[in-house]
Design an enzyme around this catalytic site. Structure first.
Site, short mmCIF file in Angstrom:
data_model
loop_
_atom_site.label_atom_id
_atom_site.label_comp_id
_atom_site.label_asym_id
_atom_site.label_seq_id
_atom_site.Cartn_x
_atom_site.Cartn_y
_atom_site.Cartn_z
N ILE A 152 0.84 -1.20 0.00
CA ILE A 152 0.00 0.00 0.00
C ILE A 152 0.87 1.26 0.00
O ILE A 152 0.60 2.21 -0.73
CB ILE A 152 -0.95 -0.01 1.21
CG1 ILE A 152 -1.93 -1.19 1.09
CG2 ILE A 152 -1.71 1.30 1.32
CD1 ILE A 152 -2.83 -1.39 2.29
N ASP A 171 11.37 2.40 6.35
CA ASP A 171 10.94 1.00 6.35
C ASP A 171 12.20 0.14 6.46
O ASP A 171 13.02 0.13 5.54
CB ASP A 171 10.19 0.67 5.06
CG ASP A 171 9.54 -0.71 5.09
OD1 ASP A 171 10.13 -1.63 5.70
OD2 ASP A 171 8.46 -0.89 4.50
N CYS A 230 -4.29 5.27 7.79
CA CYS A 230 -5.30 4.34 7.27
C CYS A 230 -4.82 2.90 7.45
O CYS A 230 -5.32 2.00 6.78
CB CYS A 230 -5.55 4.60 5.78
SG CYS A 230 -6.37 6.15 5.44
N ASP A 256 -8.41 6.97 9.95
CA ASP A 256 -9.44 6.02 9.52
C ASP A 256 -9.51 4.85 10.48
O ASP A 256 -10.46 4.07 10.43
CB ASP A 256 -9.12 5.52 8.10
CG ASP A 256 -10.20 4.61 7.55
OD1 ASP A 256 -11.38 4.98 7.63
OD2 ASP A 256 -9.85 3.51 7.05
N GLU A 261 -11.91 0.10 18.50
CA GLU A 261 -12.97 0.20 17.50
C GLU A 261 -14.13 -0.72 17.87
O GLU A 261 -13.90 -1.81 18.40
CB GLU A 261 -12.43 -0.15 16.11
CG GLU A 261 -11.40 0.84 15.60
CD GLU A 261 -10.95 0.55 14.17
OE1 GLU A 261 -11.43 -0.43 13.56
OE2 GLU A 261 -10.11 1.30 13.66
N HIS A 279 -13.07 3.49 9.62
CA HIS A 279 -12.34 2.36 9.06
C HIS A 279 -12.87 2.03 7.66
O HIS A 279 -13.30 0.91 7.36
CB HIS A 279 -12.44 1.13 9.97
CG HIS A 279 -11.27 0.20 9.83
ND1 HIS A 279 -10.74 -0.49 10.89
CD2 HIS A 279 -10.53 -0.16 8.75
CE1 HIS A 279 -9.71 -1.23 10.47
NE2 HIS A 279 -9.58 -1.04 9.17
N LEU A 280 -12.78 3.03 6.78
CA LEU A 280 -13.30 2.89 5.42
C LEU A 280 -12.23 2.55 4.39
O LEU A 280 -12.51 2.47 3.20
CB LEU A 280 -13.97 4.21 4.99
CG LEU A 280 -15.18 4.68 5.80
CD1 LEU A 280 -15.70 6.00 5.24
CD2 LEU A 280 -16.28 3.62 5.77
N GLY A 281 -11.00 2.32 4.85
CA GLY A 281 -9.90 2.11 3.92
C GLY A 281 -10.18 1.09 2.84
O GLY A 281 -9.81 1.27 1.68
#
Length: 526
Positions: A152, A171, A230, A256, A261, A279-281
């Site tokens: 991603i 990373d 996200c 997000d 949750e 949490h719409l990712g």
């Protein structure tokens, strides 16, 4: 036996359709409570989930037939990976099905923060015309800091570069070559925090990443930074983020995902500069269909063909590779089981060597099968999934060696085990590319099929021994199925592998040990 799968979360109907098309029995029961799931899970070989089902250790304890858990999505923090691995259950996810959707959501939130879109919309629809209140910033020429440059994160980087942003990435697994390919600059976390105008997170939640944007980290950010998450809740200290927004250190934040949750309450709610979505990712119609199809195909390949794709707790094995590897894995398991039964728990190291045709294959499943056979002699629950973990827990030194050469056999797998007394090895091949055969045992050439009940006998090579052995077994009512012999040299050490019909009682083993010239007798079971 027909595999049986339970879909316990709401999922696109195409998933169930794929299972049925592949000949797998499937039940769709979304919304089960934990106790309801525990009551029925023992009947299923596969469990397909999204984020609602919690696959805890006690659920796995009840899942006595379970072989695979498939998560339609990326995050697997609702699955106890350690417990699943210990029980030999493969855990898969679908890391690519919603990658574009999640990346696009992160970019959308970045635009929303830059131009204060939610606040401007609310103000305008309230009848106000506060044109001067909402002064935004451009994305062009700004520096985007990626925390996590995997699937991603790399898509977000591509989109950001298209917007003429500069991208820096933190990373630990990002190689210089991959960074060059992505067009990003690899930096350490402190450098990213100091330079980034926007920060977006794309990393799983682990012990190493939990709270990666802590109070201390937020204090080291460039003043006026805007932050987007996200990925997973828990990556950011939410209370500290609230303080940073209030102080102006952080100009805006868009989440997000939340640590808890559903996030029905949060100190961040109502804070100026804060945007949230539930949490719409992964919430696009395309992503929902994609992850459902992928998880069903992956689980079907595993249950029917042995293919392992996108597994969290074991190496991948494609459905195309699985049929070729299957006889090698059977051979490797038998070699490991033979060594384990003879040497017991004395093993300190294991070397798995492949040569000839075997050297062209993926060695990881072969090694896993060796370890499963080796440790299966003292654990009834060991399999290819948990064997490498158990080996590591025991401190076994495991090595893989690949030889391009081809020796006396067109394909060969050799297992060498190290003990306090030294190294001892067994080797095997495939007859007709499918039938496993032992060809060497502890330095002695012995050709044998490893199956059923057997006796491993070491004795002094002397006339009359075979007759005495046969007589002893015959008087005990034990029939010999096959008799395989080998020796180092005439009059020296000889080895016999005797296949018998049925188990050999301990009393008979003791009688055999008492025969003249016998050094060792070990009952075997394959």
């Amino acid at each position: 036996m027909t595999p049986k799968v339970l879909i316990s979360d709401k999922m696109d109907p195409k998933a169930a359709a794929i299972f049925r098309e592949r000949g797998i029995e499937v039940d769709e029961k979304p919304g089960l409570g934990k106790d309801e799931l525990k009551a029925i899970i023992r009947d299923y070989h596969g469990l397909a989930i999204r984020s609602a089902t919690k696959v805890t250790a006690d659920v796995l304890d009840a899942a006595t037939s379970l072989k695979v858990v498939g998560r339609a999505g990326i995050g697997v923090d609702n699955v106890d990976i350690a417990a699943a691995t210990a029980r030999g259950v493969v855990v898969m996810n679908t890391p690519f099905g919603n990658s574009i959707t999640t990346a696009e959501h992160a970019v959308a939130l970045m635009f929303a923060l830059a131009r204060q879109l939610p606040e401007a919309d609310a103000s305008t629809q309230a009848g106000k015309w506060e044109k001067n209140r909402f002064m935004g910033v451009e994305l062009t020429a700004k520096t985007l800091g990626l925390i996590g440059a995997g699937n991603i994160g790399s898509i977000v980087a591509s989109r950001a570069l298209g917007l003429k942003m500069k991208v820096v990435a933190f990373d630990p697994f990002l190689t210089p070559e991959r960074a060059l390919e992505l067009g990003v600059e690899k930096v350490e976390l402190d450098a990213l925090l100091a330079r980034a105008d926007f920060i977006t997170l794309h990393t799983p939640l682990t012990d190493q990443t939990r709270g990666i944007l802590s109070r201390e980290a937020l204090a080291r950010t460039k003043p006026g930074v805007r932050i987007i998450n996200c990925a997973r809740g828990g990556l950011i200290d939410e209370a500290a983020l609230k303080e940073a927004l209030d102080s102006g250190q952080v100009a805006g934040a868009a989440l997000d995902v939340f640590e808890t949750e559903p996030a029905t309450a949060s100190p961040l709610f109502g804070t100026p500069g804060f945007i949230s979505t539930p949490h719409l990712g992964a919430s696009t119609s395309e992503a929902q269909v994609n992850v459902a199809i992928q998880v069903a195909e992956q689980m079907s390949d595993f249950l029917l063909l042995g293919g392992v794709t996108n597994a969290i707790n074991m190496p991948s094995l494609s459905a195309e590779e699985a049929p070729r590897l299957k006889p090698y894995m059977a051979l490797a398991e038998k070699l490991g089981r033979l060594a384990g039964q003879v040497l017991g728990e004395e093993v300190r190291s294991v070397a798995v060597e492949v040569e000839g045709a075997a050297a062209e294959l993926n060695p990881k499943p072969i090694t896993g099968a060796v370890l499963a056979g080796l440790m299966g002699t003292y654990s009834q629950t060991v399999n290819m999934v948990n064997a490498p973990v158990l080996a590591k827990e025991r401190g076994l030194d495991v090595r893989e060696v690949r030889h391009d050469r081809e020796g006396d056999y067109h394909t060969l797998v050799r297992v060498t085990v190290g003990t306090d007394a030294g190294e001892r090895g067994v080797a095997g091949t495939l007859f007709g590319n499918k039938a496993p055969r032992l060809v060497e045992m502890f330095g002695v050439g012995v050709e044998a099929e490893l199956a059923g009940a057997m006796l491993y006998i070491v004795n002094n090579d002397a006339p009359g021994f075979i007759g005495k052995l046969g007589t002893t077994l015959g008087e005990a009512g034990i029939n010999i199925a096959t008799f395989n012999l080998g020796r180092r040299d005439a009059g020296g050490e000889a080895v016999a592998l005797v296949a018998v019909d049925g188990e050999v009682p301990a009393a008979v083993v003791e009688q055999l040990c008492g025969l003249e010239g016998v050094r060792e007798v070990v009952p075997l079971r394959f």
